[in-house]
Write a protein that holds these residues in place. Structure first.
Motif, PDB file in Angstrom:
ATOM      1  N   LEU A 268       5.412  16.000 -23.194  1.00 41.98           N
ATOM      2  CA  LEU A 268       6.596  16.706 -22.704  1.00 41.98           C
ATOM      3  C   LEU A 268       6.350  18.208 -22.640  1.00 41.98           C
ATOM      4  O   LEU A 268       6.636  18.858 -21.623  1.00 41.98           O
ATOM      5  N   LEU A 269       5.813  18.783 -23.715  1.00 40.69           N
ATOM      6  CA  LEU A 269       5.560  20.220 -23.729  1.00 40.69           C
ATOM      7  C   LEU A 269       4.536  20.603 -22.672  1.00 40.69           C
ATOM      8  O   LEU A 269       4.659  21.655 -22.021  1.00 40.69           O
ATOM      9  N   HIS A 270       3.532  19.767 -22.472  1.00 46.67           N
ATOM     10  CA  HIS A 270       2.527  20.026 -21.437  1.00 46.67           C
ATOM     11  C   HIS A 270       3.191  20.065 -20.059  1.00 46.67           C
ATOM     12  O   HIS A 270       2.868  20.942 -19.235  1.00 46.67           O
ATOM     13  N   MET A 271       4.104  19.147 -19.809  1.00 43.77           N
ATOM     14  CA  MET A 271       4.800  19.128 -18.520  1.00 43.77           C
ATOM     15  C   MET A 271       5.700  20.347 -18.355  1.00 43.77           C
ATOM     16  O   MET A 271       5.772  20.942 -17.276  1.00 43.77           O
ATOM     17  N   ILE A 272       6.406  20.716 -19.414  1.00 45.61           N
ATOM     18  CA  ILE A 272       7.285  21.892 -19.327  1.00 45.61           C
ATOM     19  C   ILE A 272       6.466  23.141 -19.025  1.00 45.61           C
ATOM     20  O   ILE A 272       6.827  23.955 -18.158  1.00 45.61           O
TER      21      ILE A 272
ATOM     22  N   PRO B  59      14.957   7.066 -27.881  1.00 47.32           N
ATOM     23  CA  PRO B  59      13.716   7.187 -28.648  1.00 47.32           C
ATOM     24  C   PRO B  59      13.020   8.534 -28.414  1.00 47.32           C
ATOM     25  O   PRO B  59      12.779   8.940 -27.285  1.00 47.32           O
ATOM     26  N   GLY B  60      12.764   9.229 -29.525  1.00 44.71           N
ATOM     27  CA  GLY B  60      12.069  10.506 -29.462  1.00 44.71           C
ATOM     28  C   GLY B  60      12.934  11.706 -29.142  1.00 44.71           C
ATOM     29  O   GLY B  60      12.450  12.845 -29.142  1.00 44.71           O
TER      30      GLY B  60
ATOM     31  N   ALA C 297      10.857  20.067 -30.662  1.00 48.68           N
ATOM     32  CA  ALA C 297       9.606  20.609 -30.126  1.00 48.68           C
ATOM     33  C   ALA C 297       9.870  21.668 -29.074  1.00 48.68           C
ATOM     34  O   ALA C 297       9.218  22.727 -29.044  1.00 48.68           O
ATOM     35  N   VAL C 298      10.847  21.430 -28.203  1.00 49.98           N
ATOM     36  CA  VAL C 298      11.172  22.412 -27.163  1.00 49.98           C
ATOM     37  C   VAL C 298      11.789  23.656 -27.790  1.00 49.98           C
ATOM     38  O   VAL C 298      11.519  24.789 -27.361  1.00 49.98           O
ATOM     39  N   ALA C 299      12.603  23.479 -28.831  1.00 49.85           N
ATOM     40  CA  ALA C 299      13.220  24.625 -29.507  1.00 49.85           C
ATOM     41  C   ALA C 299      12.172  25.551 -30.110  1.00 49.85           C
ATOM     42  O   ALA C 299      12.412  26.754 -30.273  1.00 49.85           O
ATOM     43  N   ALA C 300      10.998  25.010 -30.442  1.00 43.53           N
ATOM     44  CA  ALA C 300       9.931  25.814 -31.044  1.00 43.53           C
ATOM     45  C   ALA C 300       9.076  26.538 -30.015  1.00 43.53           C
ATOM     46  O   ALA C 300       8.238  27.361 -30.384  1.00 43.53           O
ATOM     47  N   LEU C 301       9.285  26.258 -28.719  1.00 42.51           N
ATOM     48  CA  LEU C 301       8.521  26.951 -27.686  1.00 42.51           C
ATOM     49  C   LEU C 301       8.939  28.416 -27.605  1.00 42.51           C
ATOM     50  O   LEU C 301      10.130  28.725 -27.560  1.00 42.51           O
TER      51      LEU C 301
ATOM     52  N   THR D 260       9.038   9.985 -26.586  1.00 41.00           N
ATOM     53  CA  THR D 260       8.314   9.837 -27.848  1.00 41.00           C
ATOM     54  C   THR D 260       7.010  10.628 -27.899  1.00 41.00           C
ATOM     55  O   THR D 260       6.494  10.877 -28.989  1.00 41.00           O
ATOM     56  N   ASP D 261       6.472  11.010 -26.746  1.00 40.22           N
ATOM     57  CA  ASP D 261       5.239  11.804 -26.706  1.00 40.22           C
ATOM     58  C   ASP D 261       5.612  13.263 -26.486  1.00 40.22           C
ATOM     59  O   ASP D 261       5.681  13.741 -25.356  1.00 40.22           O
ATOM     60  N   GLN D 262       5.868  13.979 -27.578  1.00 41.74           N
ATOM     61  CA  GLN D 262       6.332  15.364 -27.453  1.00 41.74           C
ATOM     62  C   GLN D 262       5.263  16.287 -26.862  1.00 41.74           C
ATOM     63  O   GLN D 262       5.580  17.225 -26.138  1.00 41.74           O
TER      64      GLN D 262
END
Length: 246
Positions: free
Chosen positions: A232-236, A102-103, A110-114, A227-229
């Motif tokens: 995830l981005l905040h953690m990365i 899931p997600g 989302a990570v690819a767009a960082l 599922t909470d992108q």
């Protein structure tokens, strides 16, 4: 996929099984066929696969099933070859008998767009099977698999993390510091490998490992799933310190 005008310096590594995909039924069938082909004995007792490479899993199977290892290096090479063929014969079963977690597609996008980020995999699965697992669910396009770490290399995951960082630097002409490397995984063993390999682990409690087990292994950052992108981005971002320009 990568912006040429942005210096690349963040490396995001992903585990595959039970982090990005669940293809356990197909994988177990391929393991059983390859094991019996190489040893002449049925695979009756399975072993834990989380955080282990396919080479390690083979030796676990030998021990659990009381099968004597013959010539180690030759036997493991035969097993990995047979495993690749057994899995290839089952590729068309992956969409029906497996799933993306899931997600997972949205998280990879989302990570690819960082900015300044490369993502790839570090997995215990041999390379052809890893690529097949990802391609079956359209996940391979988000990842630079040419630099990934795979079970085909016969190294523990901590070493695969370090080798992948070096390959990324060579391929992209940019340094990927330890402080800017994360490893996203559902496995406590992988969390430990990340710490040994000098990457920050981000745990995902999507497999059989609980949040408390991931934290006990050393994960400061833990998600329930992908599922909470935004989380995830905040953690990365929080886990990586990018080099300052100039």
């Amino acid at each position: 996929m990568f912006r040429e005008e942005t210096p690349i310096s963040r490396l995001v590594l992903w585990n595959i099984d039970l982090t990005l995909v669940d293809v356990a039924q197909v994988t177990r069938a391929a393991y059983a066929e390859a094991f019996q082909q190489v040893t002449g004995e049925p695979l009756v007792y399975l072993a834990s696969t989380a955080g282990r490479t396919d080479s390690e899993i083979f030796y676990e199977f030998l021990a659990r099933n009381d099968v004597d290892a013959e010539s180690g290096a030759a036997q493991i090479a035969d097993f990995l070859h047979a495993l690749g063929e057994a899995f290839a014969r089952r590729r068309d079963q992956l969409p029906a008998r497996g799933r993306a977690m899931p997600g997972a597609p949205e998280a990879l996008a989302a990570v690819a767009a960082l900015d300044g980020t490369v993502q790839t995999v570090v997995t215990g699965t041999i390379m052809p099977n890893a690529v097949a697992k990802l391609a079956a669910f359209g996940l391979d396009g988000y990842l630079d698999l040419s630099i990934g770490g795979f079970g085909s290399e016969h190294y523990p995951k901590a070493s695969l993390i370090q080798f992948t960082r070096m390959r990324a630097a060579e391929a992209h002409g940019s340094a990927f510091p330890e402080s800017a490397t994360v490893y996203i995984t559902d496995s406590a063993r992988d969390v430990e490998a990340a710490l040994i390999g000098h990457a920050t682990p981000i745990g995902v409690a999507s497999g059989s490992t609980t949040e408390s087990q991931l934290r006990s292994a050393g994960a400061r950052y833990v998600l329930e799933d992908l599922t909470d992108q935004q989380a995830l981005l905040h953690m990365i971002r929080g886990a990586t310190r990018l080099p300052q320009a100039g």
